[in-house]
Design a protein around this motif. Structure first.
Motif, mmCIF file in Angstrom:
data_model
loop_
_atom_site.group_PDB
_atom_site.id
_atom_site.type_symbol
_atom_site.label_atom_id
_atom_site.label_comp_id
_atom_site.label_asym_id
_atom_site.label_seq_id
_atom_site.Cartn_x
_atom_site.Cartn_y
_atom_site.Cartn_z
ATOM 1 N N UNK A 50 7.385 103.018 -38.554
ATOM 2 C CA UNK A 50 7.277 103.310 -37.132
ATOM 3 C C UNK A 50 8.616 103.146 -36.417
ATOM 4 N N UNK A 51 9.530 102.403 -36.999
ATOM 5 C CA UNK A 51 10.796 102.150 -36.319
ATOM 6 C C UNK A 51 11.580 103.443 -36.130
ATOM 7 N N UNK A 52 11.636 104.271 -37.185
ATOM 8 C CA UNK A 52 12.423 105.500 -37.097
ATOM 9 C C UNK A 52 11.888 106.448 -36.032
ATOM 10 N N UNK A 53 10.556 106.636 -35.990
ATOM 11 C CA UNK A 53 9.967 107.564 -35.019
ATOM 12 C C UNK A 53 10.175 107.092 -33.592
ATOM 13 N N UNK A 54 9.919 105.826 -33.341
ATOM 14 C CA UNK A 54 10.069 105.307 -31.981
ATOM 15 C C UNK A 54 11.531 105.289 -31.545
#
Length: 399
Positions: free
Chosen positions: A119-123
């Motif tokens: 989720x870190x990359x998308x956010x």
């Protein structure tokens, strides 16, 4: 003729009586018996000398370190990995608890961490795009703030899942119970197949470190106070620390000396004593916890002490210690003593005597103050008495 015979008998009786009287007079005129010779006594000369102060007290041994081994996770004991009574090393495996539930928890925490990391990359990408759009007023400021908050929350979720994974790994590692200290391990209370819990109060087993080992000694607080006062006054030296010699229950002396560690700061109000703890080497494991021993404490060295044998000291009607010394003219003189303790077979005298005094040790039972004595060092044969009237009597008879 009869009268003549009676006269002759009477004359013989008179002569016999005269002869007996002369012999008696001759004996009565011999030299008179002289005074009795002085009583032979043995003495010791009191001199100042350094004395090592010791005291013997009862004590009990106690382990240097003790660790109760308890489980930190719940589970079934699969194996015991030690032999009871052996010496175990710190970190050595002791028990193995069923690890399957904790392996599953680790796998679940690892998967949750990977999900959070994805989720870190998308956010982060959404936050960057919204930053460009907000600069040209293509989106509202609120939408941009929400994107930034979402990126921060994703990073926080990753940190939380990392902590959860670490906690699951710790619990998995605790399924192998290891020795916390090095020492001799006792009997195992739990066997293979037993259910153990992290909250149980009864230990699985106990490890005790016995080299070195403590000896706990009880000593009167009054005696300790006197010793401290002497040390502060400079009368007793304690350089190098106080040493302790141990006597075992068998009566033999332990081959290695210990050292005094500390005296408890609290006095037991019931007994008026303080606990003294000594540390004793125990490489061979001869001393075991709970053993009764006699501890001889070497408290210090008194540099200028006067020693008087206990056999020379008597008590007066008031219980005060007294001795007889050889005074001027070889006359017995009484002395009142001040003592504070014994050392072996001697009293340590603090008053009443001076260096050089000759204290009567042998032959004092029949003496009275003022009697003339024939002194000789204790253990030597007394000198011959001076020539007196009794030695002159044979010469008078010879004349």
């Amino acid at each position: 003729m009869v009268n003549t015979r009676h006269g002759a008998i009477a004359l013989l009786l008179v002569l016999a009586s005269c002869g007996g009287g002369g012999e008696g007079e001759g004996q009565g005129k011999g030299p008179p018996g002289g005074a009795p010779p002085p009583t032979p006594v043995g003495y010791v000369t009191v001199r100042e000398q350094p004395v090592t102060l010791t005291t013997e007290l009862p004590g009990r041994t106690a382990p240097f370190e003790t660790s109760d081994v308890r489980p930190q996770v719940n589970g079934i004991v699969l194996a015991r990995l030690f032999t009871e009574g052996d010496v175990v090393r710190a970190g050595q495996p002791l028990y193995r608890i069923d690890p399957a539930p904790y392996q599953a928890a680790v796998a679940s925490a690892r998967a949750a961490l990977q999900r959070s990391q994805s989720q870190i990359g998308a956010t982060a990408a959404l936050s960057r795009r919204y930053g460009e759009l907000v600069r040209i007023n293509a989106i509202s400021r609120q939408e941009y703030d929400n994107a930034v908050a979402g990126a921060s929350q994703a990073r926080a979720d990753v940190a939380a899942q990392q902590a959860a994974l670490r906690s699951a790994q710790i619990d998995l590692g605790r399924t192998t119970i290891r020795a916390p200290i090095t020492g001799r391990i006792g009997r195992s209370v739990y066997t293979t197949g037993a259910l153990v819990t992290a909250a149980q109060t009864e230990p699985l087993t106990t490890i005790q470190r016995l080299d070195p080992i403590y000896v706990d000694i009880q000593q009167s607080s009054a005696d300790l106070l006197k010793l401290r006062e002497q040390v502060l006054a400079g009368n007793v030296s304690r350089s190098g620390g106080a040493r302790v010699r141990i006597k075992l229950e068998s009566g033999s002396t332990y081959p290695q000396e210990g050292t005094l560690r500390f005296a408890d700061v609290t006095v037991d109000p019931a007994t008026g004593s303080q606990t003294i703890r000594a540390l004793v080497p125990n490489q061979q494991g001869l001393l075991l916890p709970g053993m009764f021993v006699r501890a001889e404490l070497v408290e210090g060295v008194q540099g200028r002490a006067l020693l008087v044998p206990q056999r020379a000291v008597s008590r007066d009607e008031r219980g005060r210690p007294t001795v007889l010394v050889v005074g001027q003219g070889n006359k017995a003189e009484p002395r009142m003593l001040t003592t504070n303790r014994t050392q072996g077979t001697d009293w340590i005298v603090t008053g009443g005597l001076r260096p050089g005094d000759r204290v009567i040790v042998e032959g004092a039972m029949m003496l009275r103050p003022g009697m003339v004595v024939n002194p000789s060092p204790f253990g030597q044969r007394p000198a011959a008495p001076p020539q007196g009237g009794r030695q002159a009597q044979p010469q008078a008879q010879a004349k």
